[in-house]
Design an enzyme around this catalytic site. Structure first.
Site, PDB file in Angstrom:
ATOM      1  N   GLY A 221       0.800  -1.211   0.000  1.00  0.00           N
ATOM      2  CA  GLY A 221       0.000   0.000   0.000  1.00  0.00           C
ATOM      3  C   GLY A 221       0.838   1.270   0.000  1.00  0.00           C
ATOM      4  N   HIS A 222       0.158   2.387  -0.232  1.00  0.00           N
ATOM      5  CA  HIS A 222       0.786   3.700  -0.360  1.00  0.00           C
ATOM      6  C   HIS A 222       1.603   4.089   0.875  1.00  0.00           C
ATOM      7  CE1 HIS A 222      -1.812   5.836   2.531  1.00  0.00           C
ATOM      8  NE2 HIS A 222      -2.733   4.967   2.157  1.00  0.00           N
ATOM      9  N   ASP A 223       2.727   4.734   0.620  1.00  0.00           N
ATOM     10  CA  ASP A 223       3.576   5.313   1.674  1.00  0.00           C
ATOM     11  C   ASP A 223       4.165   4.284   2.631  1.00  0.00           C
ATOM     12  OD1 ASP A 223       3.241   8.364   1.288  1.00  0.00           O
ATOM     13  OD2 ASP A 223       1.170   7.677   1.346  1.00  0.00           O
ATOM     14  N   THR A 224       4.067   3.026   2.288  1.00  0.00           N
ATOM     15  CA  THR A 224       4.675   1.989   3.123  1.00  0.00           C
ATOM     16  C   THR A 224       6.183   1.952   2.881  1.00  0.00           C
ATOM     17  OG1 THR A 224       2.749   0.582   3.446  1.00  0.00           O
ATOM     18  CG2 THR A 224       4.868  -0.534   3.356  1.00  0.00           C
ATOM     19  N   ALA A 241       0.991   3.318   4.635  1.00  0.00           N
ATOM     20  CA  ALA A 241       1.746   4.039   5.667  1.00  0.00           C
ATOM     21  C   ALA A 241       2.245   3.122   6.782  1.00  0.00           C
ATOM     22  CB  ALA A 241       0.908   5.180   6.242  1.00  0.00           C
TER      23      ALA A 241
END
Length: 315
Positions: A221-224, A241
């Protein structure tokens, strides 16, 4: 997302038609969402529940829909009716949509030693390092960065949009997508299997650390941020995240929730669910996870329930 160079906060206020309160002489260096803000960043907030969190965060400039809050020294508020739309306007200005016109963009920089198979898509402003192999059908979308000695198997998508929405149930369309202006950064010696999906950051970077190996059908997922030398088996799913520290092993079908941390060298057995942060250096199992030794003992006792019940009932 970092701006190409610092931008006057007064100029930003004029762009989004905001009332500027506080430090009118500041220079904004980028725009970020609350989980990733840094000094110099803009952030937006449109719900009273999160006003204080945003104002007290590292962000220097807060796009907000109220004047009735305290402004810390050195910071500034940009007051608008709709902070989400203001955020979108800034992103569109600094990261405008560029439609693709060919399979490999002219603005992509690919080292000559890298092998790019037929039918690979490489978007605008992508950088790919030395000695990589990108297999047929892979897609590397705009602004992504691929290091050296990286292998990406067929069907994998790097840099898809974040699953991240502004939610308001008092309008016809409840969920409005936040424009993803972050990147995916794949460090050196990473291997990514077939049909994986790695979402770009909403406004920061999704990072896959050096030496990490990923099986097929994995979603990040995003910003991970994934650390170095991690190992993920097939069908692992990691929400946005999240921080996965160095040396973590996630076996098949492990699901990891958002905004948590899995510590260094932790191991999570297959089909486990991780709802909260885990200490490093331990082995976990179950849904929700617990230390594997504890969880296995629990399973043994659960299997004995019919026997124990029969004894209680005198049968």
């Amino acid at each position: 997302m970092q701006f190409p160079s610092p931008v006057s906060i007064q100029w930003i206020a004029d762009l989004i038609k905001a009332e500027l309160i506080g430090n009118a002489n500041g220079q904004a260096t980028g725009i970020n969402e609350i989980h990733k803000v840094e000094p110099g960043d803009l952030v937006f907030v449109d719900h009273p529940k999160y006003y204080d969190k945003c104002i007290q965060s590292a962000a220097s400039f807060i796009i907000i829909n109220t004047k009735n809050v305290m402004v810390p020294e050195g910071k500034a508020l940009l007051v608008v009716e709709n902070p989400f739309e203001a955020y979108s306007a800034i992103v569109k200005h600094f990261r405008p949509f560029e439609p693709a016109t060919k399979m490999i963009s002219d603005s992509a920089v690919i080292d000559p030693s890298t092998v790019v198979y037929p039918n690979v898509f490489v978007g605008h402003h992508v950088t790919i390092g030395k000695n990589c192999v990108i297999h047929s059908g892979a897609q590397i979308l705009d602004h992504c960065v691929i290091g050296d000695n990286v292998i990406i198997q067929s069907g994998t998508v790097i840099g898809s949009d974040a699953f991240y929405y502004n939610t308001k149930k008092d309008r016809e369309v409840w969920y409005k997508r936040m424009i993803s202006c972050g990147r995916v950064v794949i460090e050196d010696n990473v291997e990514i299997g077939a049909n994986c999906t790695i979402d770009r950051g909403v406004s920061h970077d999704t990072v896959i650390g050096k030496g990490t190996k990923m099986d097929n059908l994995i979603h990040i997922g995003h910003d991970t941020v994934v650390g170095k030398n991690c190992l993920f088996a097939a069908q692992v799913g990691i929400a946005g995240a999240t921080t996965i520290e160095d040396g973590v092993i996630l076996w098949g079908q492990v699901g990891v929730s958002k905004t948590l941390t899995i510590g260094k060298n932790a191991v999570v057995y297959a089909q486990s669910g991780v709802p909260s942060s885990l200490e490093g250096g331990k082995t976990y199992f179950g849904s929700p996870v617990d230390e594997a030794s504890t969880k296995i003992k629990e399973i043994v006792w659960v299997k004995r329930i019919p026997e124990l019940w029969a004894k209680v009932m005198g049968k």
